[in-house]
Each structure stands twice: as structure tokens, then as C-alpha cells.
Design an enzyme around this catalytic site. Structure first.
Site, PDB file in Angstrom:
ATOM      1  N   HIS A  36       4.328  41.325 -28.814  1.00  0.00           N
ATOM      2  CA  HIS A  36       3.431  40.702 -29.777  1.00  0.00           C
ATOM      3  C   HIS A  36       2.548  41.815 -30.341  1.00  0.00           C
ATOM      4  CE1 HIS A  36       0.085  38.143 -31.166  1.00  0.00           C
ATOM      5  NE2 HIS A  36       0.979  37.166 -31.201  1.00  0.00           N
ATOM      6  N   TYR A  37       1.917  41.580 -31.468  1.00  0.00           N
ATOM      7  CA  TYR A  37       1.077  42.629 -32.047  1.00  0.00           C
ATOM      8  C   TYR A  37      -0.225  42.839 -31.276  1.00  0.00           C
ATOM      9  CZ  TYR A  37      -1.695  38.919 -34.241  1.00  0.00           C
ATOM     10  OH  TYR A  37      -2.482  37.818 -34.461  1.00  0.00           O
TER      11      TYR A  37
END
Length: 181
Positions: free
Chosen positions: A128-129
Site C-alpha cells: 500500500h502507499y
């Protein structure tokens, strides 16, 4: 074992230095915890082959640290490329966490992510970022409640799997002693 989007991926890299434009990854390790920081599985710890010329660019601290730990010898003996290490790590992670679900977890993890972006982009994209960076809590504790820092001591082996285990334990310590739940 089943992939769970709430599991957390912890990662640590050892590098020849801190500049991804010049330095390279020499070791990678991952582990997976559940949301409560219970270790579910340890992934492969991989010494990544780099040329003698690349290793010769290391500064004194890196030479001393990585020679003393035996990592330089393991890197020289390794036949595993960065790409192969990347794929082996992704294969492990697919068993535990769907792609794009776990933040990248560790200590000073932004530095590791810079190297992943350059040298292991498929693995970087698996996360995920968001970041779960234990060093953020350490910095806040240092400023807001410095006395708790004495309660957790790291061994500082600078071996990737040891460092990850310490990061998980350190976050558990801060959860108990610093964060009010």
C-alpha cells in the site's frame, strides 16, 4: 495460511550505503504479522549478489559492519540477483497478504522504500502507499516522553531478519508503554 488484508508486511534491507543512485541492496528479509503484531511467518532472508566493484564503494562503516556480520562473504558467495530476490519475496508475500493492502512496515522504512523503488519496483508496488514506520514513534517518544526510551534496547546486528524482529518488538513496546489504547 491464507492471505489476509489486515496482515502486516515487515521488511528490512541491508545496503552498501544510503544513496540509491550509487549504492545497492545486499540483503533482504521480510516477515508477516497479524494486526496485533503476532509473527505469522518469516520470509526468506536473501543475500543479494553484488560485484566486487560495487562492494568496494562501501564506506568504512558499511565495510566494518557488513564484514563483521559475515554479510559481505554471503553476498560474494550468493548467485541471487536483485530481480530473483524480488520475485522470491513476492512469492512469499502472496501467501499471506493480498497485493496493495499492507503498508510497508519497519524502522526508517522510507529509506528502504527508496531502494525498492529503484531496484525492486514490483515488490515496492506490492505495498500500500502508506508507511508504518516505528522510528516515527521513537522520535515522538524522544520529544514527548524520553524516559521510556531506556526501556527498549536494540541489539543492532544490522542483519535484516534480526532488525525486523526488533522493529516488531519495538512497536509492541511502544504500544504498551507510549500509546494509550
Amino acid at each position: 495460511m491464507s492471505a489476509n488484508e489486515n496482515n502486516l508486511i515487515w521488511i528490512d534491507l541491508e545496503m552498501t550505503g544510503l544513496d540509491p543512485e550509487r549504492d545497492r541492496i545486499i540483503e533482504i528479509a521480510t516477515l508477516v504479522t497479524d494486526a496485533n503484531l503476532n509473527i505469522l511467518a518469516e520470509g526468506p532472508t536473501i543475500a543479494v549478489h553484488q560485484s566486487d566493484a560495487q562492494l568496494a564503494l562501501m564506506d568504512e562503516w558499511n565495510v566494518r559492519t557488513h564484514t563483521g556480520s559475515g554479510l559481505v562473504d554471503r553476498v560474494k558467495a550468493s548467485t541471487v540477483s536483485e530481480h530473483d530476490a524480488e520475485l522470491a519475496t513476492i512469492d512469499f508475500l502472496k501467501q499471506w497478504v493480498p497485493a496493495g493492502k499492507s503498508p510497508i512496515c519497519g524502522n526508517s522504512i522510507g529509506q528502504d522504500r527508496r531502494f525498492l523503488f529503484k531496484y525492486m519496483p514490483q515488490l515496492e508496488a506490492y505495498f500500500h502507499y502508506r508507511y508504518l514506520d516505528v522510528s516515527t514513534l521513537k522520535e515522538l517518544a524522544r520529544r514527548w516522553k524520553p524516559e521510556i526510551l531506556d526501556g527498549f534496547k536494540k541489539q543492532g546486528t544490522h542483519q535484516a531478519m534480526d532488525d525486523i524482529r526488533e522493529s516488531v518488538a519495538e512497536l509492541a513496546y511502544y504500544r504498551e508503554h507510549f500509546i494509550k489504547l
